[in-house]
Enzyme design. Structure first.
Site, mmCIF file in Angstrom:
data_model
loop_
_atom_site.group_PDB
_atom_site.id
_atom_site.type_symbol
_atom_site.label_atom_id
_atom_site.label_comp_id
_atom_site.label_asym_id
_atom_site.label_seq_id
_atom_site.Cartn_x
_atom_site.Cartn_y
_atom_site.Cartn_z
ATOM 1 C CG ASN A 1 -0.224 -0.046 2.516
ATOM 2 O OD1 ASN A 1 0.446 0.916 2.880
ATOM 3 N ND2 ASN A 1 -0.324 -1.158 3.234
ATOM 4 C CG ASP B 1 -7.118 -5.281 6.609
ATOM 5 O OD1 ASP B 1 -6.545 -5.115 7.696
ATOM 6 O OD2 ASP B 1 -7.837 -4.412 6.070
ATOM 7 N N PRO C 1 -3.152 -11.708 10.889
ATOM 8 C CG PRO C 1 -1.181 -12.051 12.091
ATOM 9 C CD PRO C 1 -1.811 -12.265 10.748
ATOM 10 C CG ASP C 2 -6.708 -6.369 13.896
ATOM 11 O OD1 ASP C 2 -5.893 -5.621 14.478
ATOM 12 O OD2 ASP C 2 -7.747 -5.944 13.356
ATOM 13 C CG PHE D 1 -3.236 5.751 13.085
ATOM 14 C CD1 PHE D 1 -2.529 5.504 14.252
ATOM 15 C CD2 PHE D 1 -3.070 6.970 12.450
ATOM 16 C CE1 PHE D 1 -1.679 6.453 14.785
ATOM 17 C CE2 PHE D 1 -2.217 7.932 12.970
ATOM 18 C CZ PHE D 1 -1.523 7.672 14.138
ATOM 19 C CE LYS E 1 -8.977 -2.880 13.808
ATOM 20 N NZ LYS E 1 -7.752 -3.269 13.115
#
Ligand code: CTP
Length: 396
Positions: free
Chosen positions: A208, A277, A303-304, A321, A339
């Site tokens: 990105n 993601d 994984p987050d 963020f 979250k």
């Protein structure tokens, strides 16, 4: 690294012969790595010219409260916010009286009312004026409000008398400023920054546009606020910040591993990275050849990291963020809850906004409140964010 390095010092100079010593103070502050802005009272300009302080500080000197040109650059409230520490040297009897009364009758007095930064004053005046009960009462009142009174020293005075009233030496002022703890003094901070690259084959990846600038600026601002900082960074073109332990990773799983291996003992976690993601389920071992008309790549969830850190028992204070293209506040609030983090920094993305840009503006959200921080260079924004994060962390 000097504890004044990178600090924003606002130096107020009021009228008195000792004003010449403040030129040396500016020189020493800059040598210690501080950024200095000087504000003079009208009386001070009779002793030293603004030009001297401008040349020494490398910044324009402000003298007037109502100066349309100067206000168009950095308004007085912005200047008050800019300061990490305020020092007034020399502080005349008149200035001490105005500060004690909370007057806002010139720029310097107004700034002292408008700042939340710690204030120190170095009085300098004739000994009889210093010992006058009126001055003593003002000094007591200022002390009671947390203002540090440096000196005055005793000795020969410019007026020919002997006694207390000499301004302390610039080095003593520097030593005091360096010893004031920053808002994150000793706090262990972990910051993630930059993009991740998810391999498709040995030469290609999904990535990105994150440049890492915001995360790096936050790591530096946290360091300048006294924190012990670790930065876990995806691939970016930025040099590792001085005085920050920097761990370089490539993809989301490596970032996850690097964070989880270090999270024990961390007090504050700031997730500024633009983590992918999803990743290709089975990256090709060899370079993919263009043998077909089309190509389908199966992706699986990464994984987050933020959610996992926020869910830790006795985990750190977490800041996430949110990059949104629409409904900024609603989406960001939903992310705060989903979250389970303590603060969300939300910004608009797309159409040349935020990603890979020098400037940014954000909406800071927490349970029960929000604050908009206006568009500004990322380094300045990072300092403001760290100040706000430190405040909420302290209240937690
Ligand atoms: N984050 C993370 N690990 C991931 C994904 C995101 O730590 N695998 C963190 C980011 O560093 C950022 C926040 O989570 O602090 C962003 O959340 P994310 O769910 O990625 O938000 P968006 O992609 O912006 O939104 P969404 O996926 O909800 O559309």
């Amino acid at each position: 690294m000097s504890s004044l390095s990178g600090q924003h010092i606002l130096l107020g100079v009021s009228g008195g012969i000792a004003a010449y010593k403040s030129c040396e103070l500016v020189r020493l502050l800059r040598r210690a790595g501080a950024e200095v802005r000087v504000v003079m009272t009208r009386g001070a300009t009779g002793f030293v010219t603004p030009l001297s302080f401008q040349a020494l500080s490398g910044n324009p000197v402000r003298c007037e409260l109502f100066d349309p040109e100067a206000e168009a650059g950095m308004g007085h409230i912005e200047l008050a916010r800019w300061a990490d520490k305020v020092v007034i040297a020399p502080a005349s009897a008149d200035l001490l009286a105005r500060l004690a009364l909370g007057l806002a009758d010139d720029l310097l007095a107004t700034l002292c009312l408008a700042t939340t930064a710690p204030i120190a004053v170095a009085p300098a005046m004739n000994r009889v004026m210093w010992e006058h009960p009126a001055t003593a009462a003002h000094v007591e009142s200022l002390r009671g409000r947390g203002v540090t009174i440096l000196g005055p020293a005793e000795g020969e005075q410019a007026c020919g008398e002997e006694g207390p009233g000499r301004m302390v030496e610039p080095q003593a002022i520097i030593d005091h400023l360096a010893a004031i703890p920053g808002p994150l003094e000793g706090v262990r901070v972990l910051v993630t920054a930059g993009p991740t690259r998810e391999a498709l084959d040995p030469v290609r990846f999904l990535g990105n546009r994150s440049s890492g600038r915001m995360g790096y600026a936050l790591a530096e601002a946290a360091r300048d606020a006294g924190a012990v900082v670790t930065l876990v960074s995806g691939p970016v073109a930025l040099p590792a910040p001085q005085g920050v332990e920097t761990v370089r990773v490539e993809d989301a799983r490596q970032m996850h591993e690097a964070v989880m291996a270090r999270i024990g003992g961390v007090d504050l976690f700031i997730a500024a990275a633009a983590v992918a993601d999803y990743r290709p389920k089975a990256p090709a071992a060899d370079k993919i050849k263009k043998t077909h008309e089309g190509l389908t790549v199966e992706l699986v969830r990464n994984p987050d990291i933020l959610a996992e850190v926020a869910a830790l028992q006795e985990g750190p204070f977490t800041v996430g963020f949110a990059a949104e293209t629409s409904d900024l506040e609603a989406h960001a609030r939903e992310k705060l809850e989903r979250k389970g983090c303590d603060l969300v920094v939300a910004n608009r993305v797309g159409e040349g906004l935020a990603f890979d840009q020098e400037e940014n503006e954000v909406l800071l959200l927490w349970r029960g409140g929000s604050e908009h921080l206006p568009r500004q260079p990322k380094r300045a924004l990072a300092r403001q964010l760290i100040e706000r994060i430190a405040r909420r962390y302290a209240q937690d």
